[in-house]
Design a protein around this motif. Structure first.
Motif, PDB file in Angstrom:
ATOM      1  N   LYS A  90      13.249 -11.021  -2.901  1.00  0.00           N
ATOM      2  CA  LYS A  90      13.473 -10.504  -1.514  1.00  0.00           C
ATOM      3  C   LYS A  90      12.487  -9.232  -1.324  1.00  0.00           C
ATOM      4  O   LYS A  90      11.925  -8.847  -2.214  1.00  0.00           O
ATOM      5  CB  LYS A  90      14.766  -9.498  -1.891  1.00  0.00           C
ATOM      6  N   SER A  91      12.439  -8.485  -0.152  1.00  0.00           N
ATOM      7  CA  SER A  91      11.831  -7.509   0.153  1.00  0.00           C
ATOM      8  C   SER A  91      13.246  -6.373   0.251  1.00  0.00           C
ATOM      9  O   SER A  91      14.180  -6.836   0.527  1.00  0.00           O
ATOM     10  CB  SER A  91      11.584  -7.597   1.527  1.00  0.00           C
TER      11      SER A  91
ATOM     12  N   ASP B   4      15.235  -6.636   3.150  1.00  0.00           N
ATOM     13  CA  ASP B   4      16.268  -7.745   3.426  1.00  0.00           C
ATOM     14  C   ASP B   4      17.585  -7.273   3.090  1.00  0.00           C
ATOM     15  O   ASP B   4      18.759  -7.626   3.598  1.00  0.00           O
ATOM     16  CB  ASP B   4      16.141  -8.950   2.436  1.00  0.00           C
TER      17      ASP B   4
ATOM     18  N   LYS C 108      17.197  -1.908  10.082  1.00  0.00           N
ATOM     19  CA  LYS C 108      16.127  -2.569   9.556  1.00  0.00           C
ATOM     20  C   LYS C 108      14.922  -2.083  10.521  1.00  0.00           C
ATOM     21  O   LYS C 108      13.729  -1.562   9.848  1.00  0.00           O
ATOM     22  CB  LYS C 108      16.017  -4.125   9.805  1.00  0.00           C
TER      23      LYS C 108
ATOM     24  N   LEU D 280      24.215 -15.357   4.717  1.00  0.00           N
ATOM     25  CA  LEU D 280      22.776 -15.973   4.641  1.00  0.00           C
ATOM     26  C   LEU D 280      22.639 -17.153   4.334  1.00  0.00           C
ATOM     27  O   LEU D 280      21.927 -18.195   4.806  1.00  0.00           O
ATOM     28  CB  LEU D 280      21.777 -14.923   4.040  1.00  0.00           C
TER      29      LEU D 280
END
Ligand code: C2E
Ligand code: MG
Ligand code: MG
Length: 729
Positions: A49-50, A53, A60, A224
């Motif tokens: 992931k970043s 995320d 965001k 998700l």
């Protein structure tokens, strides 16, 4: 060097705060133990992931902005950010991000974060957090509730729009829709699309149908990984709007498949249900106020606008006409002799008749224009959008025709007519009150000149109305002041002999001179004065005829006119019998003239009464035939002896050949029915010739004398032969 590195690693790993590094490609490269503890993601999961995320969707953008600012050289500082964790839901962190240059290539991101979820925050920190977490969304809802209680929405539509817009913000989605349901399905009452498009498709029909059917709130929020098979959207929430326990419709919000993950807040269900409740209250209130407003402005019997709304509409029409410099016509409509129907057939029949007439008039007035019931048997129409006064007048004629058509109410076939008065904006008045008054006065003129017609307002109209009032007052005293006299008009047979006398009333006023019955009889009828006047005429006429016989003149038939009001009296037959008995006149010398329009009003009732009269031995004449709208076939059903063809028939014959043929046909048909035929209005030799050719049995008209005094009649009876001479000439 390696010892130093180990030291650092151990520091990195055992630090109580979350730390991570991230490569420019958007993957976390290193995370510490605190990261694993706080986020619940293992090292292996994290490197997929970043950090972005993990950040909640609503923040965001903020994080991207922070990174951009850092790239642009801003100094690193701490921000309150909320992240989604694998293990314990949302966690609020105080995060510091910085960029570290890595030997020439793109910089690494380093992050240090402190878990502040359980910490007591300073008030500025709370404000900061509120702005950035979903608390903000719900405070937005609180603000919305507050606004709701203080806003006066102009329409439900406005309210729907506000709810949908606010809902999208609260649920952080882009689309909302409010539907209304009935047996046929739904209609979209309001929709909101943040992107400005029109939301439709599955989100509307599938979910809305489900919610409407189950009467339950429905939610789905895709995580998700998992794709909800029922829900092709990332997020949906919808609930029914229940008004009095019935499904009025639904309200729902959703985010498209491609939208970023939106979690379902634990309170979301409560929020949307509260929304639906307050919408239901608003709908309820609106329909209540609408109903009250409708009641206040409409007539209960016919559903037409009432006087109040008429005034409003007229004001609006006048305003528009002023701007567009166009005309407006105000038509005052009053049914003729409606009271009689009410009195004889009862109010429920009368009400039904009014409803039928109202519907017809309303159809004729058409969309865009107004027909109002002013009360009783009075209506008013506002006509606009006509080209010229003539086309407005044509519309008024159509209104008259619409009223005249027979009405079926239960077993009755009723004939009713109306009198109408028209005033025009601007020439007859510039404001509503004056236009209404003038249309009313024009209507009275129409009433007084024989009803079943219309008049346009003019200065003459006022004069006529004034005169009418004056005449009415004078007429009240005419009988006792002995100002009324009877005259006799001769009726002559084919051989030129005096065959009868029509009794005609006249009013000799000391100052006004002779007033013709066509002017005062309508007034006497309307005020009821015709009853004493009529019975006076009947007695007077019978007395005169009896006196002549006693004086030695050859017996002659007299014809007395009877008005509708007299004829309608229950004791009318008795009145006639009394007059005959009191004067000693043989019934066969008395003929009663009933106008065509009178007997046609209720053919059944008329024929019953006519039979009763005939059983006394008197004769019955149908007067003024051809002025009404009855067909010849009706005549067959009437027990009459004589048909008097109205003078207008003979007078118009010259105009067209067809008319003389019609005249002959009527006479032939009447003869076939066993009726004697009298031609009225014979003024010259030509007309006499026409009447004779057509086969009329009697003629009457100025050629043989107008209304004559008693002495003039006496000298005529003495010189009866003179008439024969005139005929043979
Ligand atoms: P009506 O019964 O049709 O009477 C005939 C009318 O035509 C009379 O008018 C008469 O004068 C007029 N007339 C006769 N011959 C000619 C002619 O050759 N040319 C023209 N132009 N007119 C002619 P009047 O006297 O003005 O009466 C009008 C109406 O008033 C009568 O029409 C009748 O309906 C009513 N009326 C008269 N007397 C009485 C009455 O005692 N009682 C009631 N209820 N109505 C009456
Ligand atoms: Mg007559
Ligand atoms: Mg007549």
């Amino acid at each position: 060097m390696s010892g130093h590195r180990d030291e650092l690693t151990s520091l990195f790993e055992s630090a109580p705060d979350l730390m991570f590094t991230e490569s420019p490609t958007g993957r976390m490269t290193r995370v510490n133990l605190a990261f694993e503890r706080i986020t619940g993601y293992s090292r292996a999961q994290a490197v997929e992931k970043s950090f972005l995320d993990l950040v909640v969707p609503e923040q965001k953008q903020q994080v991207e902005q922070i990174l951009q600012d850092l790239k642009d050289g801003a100094l690193p500082r701490a921000y309150a950010l909320t992240i989604n964790t694998e293990s314990s839901g949302r966690v609020v962190l105080q995060v510091l991000l910085q960029l570290v240059a890595a030997n020439g290539s793109l910089p690494l991101i380093q992050g240090f974060a402190h878990d502040v979820t359980d910490r007591r925050l300073t008030s500025t920190e709370i404000q900061l957090l509120e702005k950035t977490t979903e608390l903000a969304r719900f405070s937005r809802y609180l603000q919305f509730l507050h606004r709701l209680s203080t806003t006066n929405y102009g329409s439900l539509q406005e309210l729907f729009g506000d709810y949908l817009g606010t809902g999208c913000e609260i649920f952080d989605v882009s689309r909302g829709v409010l539907t209304q349901w009935n047996e046929d399905g739904f209609t979209v009452r309001a929709a909101h699309d943040v992107a400005g498009g029109h939301p439709d498709g599955n989100g509307v029909d599938f979910f809305s149908a489900r919610v409407a059917k189950t009467k339950k709130t429905f939610t789905c929020a895709r995580t998700l990984e998992e794709q909800d098979t029922e829900c092709p959207y990332a997020f949906y929430i919808g609930t029914p709007i229940l008004v009095n326990d019935q499904v009025y419709g639904t309200i729902g919000f959703w985010a498209g498949q491609d939208a970023p993950l939106t979690p379902l807040h634990p309170q979301a269900k409560e929020v949307i249900e509260l929304m639906a409740k307050s919408i239901a209250i608003a709908i309820n209130q609106r329909s209540l106020t609408d109903q009250l407003a409708h009641q206040a402005t409409h007539d209960a019997l016919t559903g037409l606008p009432n006087r109040l709304l008429l005034k409003e509409r007229l004001d609006a029409a006048l305003q528009q006409a002023e701007v567009g410099s166009s005309q407006v016509a105000v038509v005052f409509i009053d049914l003729d002799r409606f009271k009689q129907i009410n009195d004889t057939l009862g109010h429920s029949i009368g009400d039904r008749l009014l409803q039928q007439i109202a519907e017809r008039l309303n159809d004729e007035v058409g969309r865009g224009d107004t027909l109002a019931r002013m009360g009783g048997d009075e209506f008013t129409a506002i006509l606009t959008g006509f080209e010229n006064a003539e086309s407005a007048v044509q519309q008024v004629r159509d209104l008259l025709v619409a009223v005249r058509k027979p009405c079926r109410v239960e077993a009755y076939e009723l004939f009713i007519t109306a009198s109408m008065g028209v005033s025009f904006y601007p020439q007859d008045g510039r404001d509503a009150a004056l236009l209404l008054r003038n249309a009313d006065s024009a209507m009275y003129t129409a009433k007084n000149s024989g009803k079943n017609d219309f008049r346009c307002f003019s200065a003459e109209g006022i004069a006529a109305a004034l005169e009418k009032l004056e005449l009415e007052n004078l007429l009240r005293r005419a009988l006792e002041n002995k100002e009324l006299h009877i005259y006799h008009q001769p009726q002559v047979d084919r051989g030129g002999n005096l065959a009868g006398l029509e009794v005609l009333l006249a009013w000799d006023h000391p100052k006004l001179g002779r007033i013709s019955p066509s002017r005062f009889i309508p007034i006497a009828e309307e005020s009821g004065m015709i009853l004493p006047i009529g019975s006076w005429v009947l007695n007077q006429a019978c007395q005169q005829a009896a006196d002549w016989q006693k004086a030695g003149y050859a017996p002659i038939q007299i014809a007395v006119n009877v008005s509708a009001l007299q004829f309608g009296q229950a004791n009318f037959v008795a009145t006639v019998a009394v007059a005959l008995a009191a004067t000693g006149l043989d019934a066969k010398y008395l003929e009663l003239e009933l106008t065509e329009s009178l007997v046609m009003r209720d053919v059944e009732q008329s024929s019953r009464r006519m039979s009763e009269l005939r059983s006394l031995g008197v004769r019955i004449a149908i007067d003024d035939f051809g002025t009404g709208y009855s067909s010849l076939s009706y005549l067959r059903r009437l027990p009459a002896d004589t048909l008097k063809i109205d003078q207008s028939f003979l007078h118009e014959i010259e105009v067209g050949y067809g008319r003389s043929q019609l005249f002959e046909t009527i006479v032939t048909l009447a003869h076939n029915m066993g009726l004697r035929v009298t031609a009225e209005g014979v003024e010259n030799a030509e007309q006499l010739e026409l009447a004779r050719q057509a086969g009329c049995d009697l003629v009457q008209g100025h050629l043989f004398g107008g209304p004559l005094s008693v002495s003039a009649v006496e000298s005529m009876m003495a010189r009866a032969s003179e008439l024969v001479d005139r005929i043979d000439r």
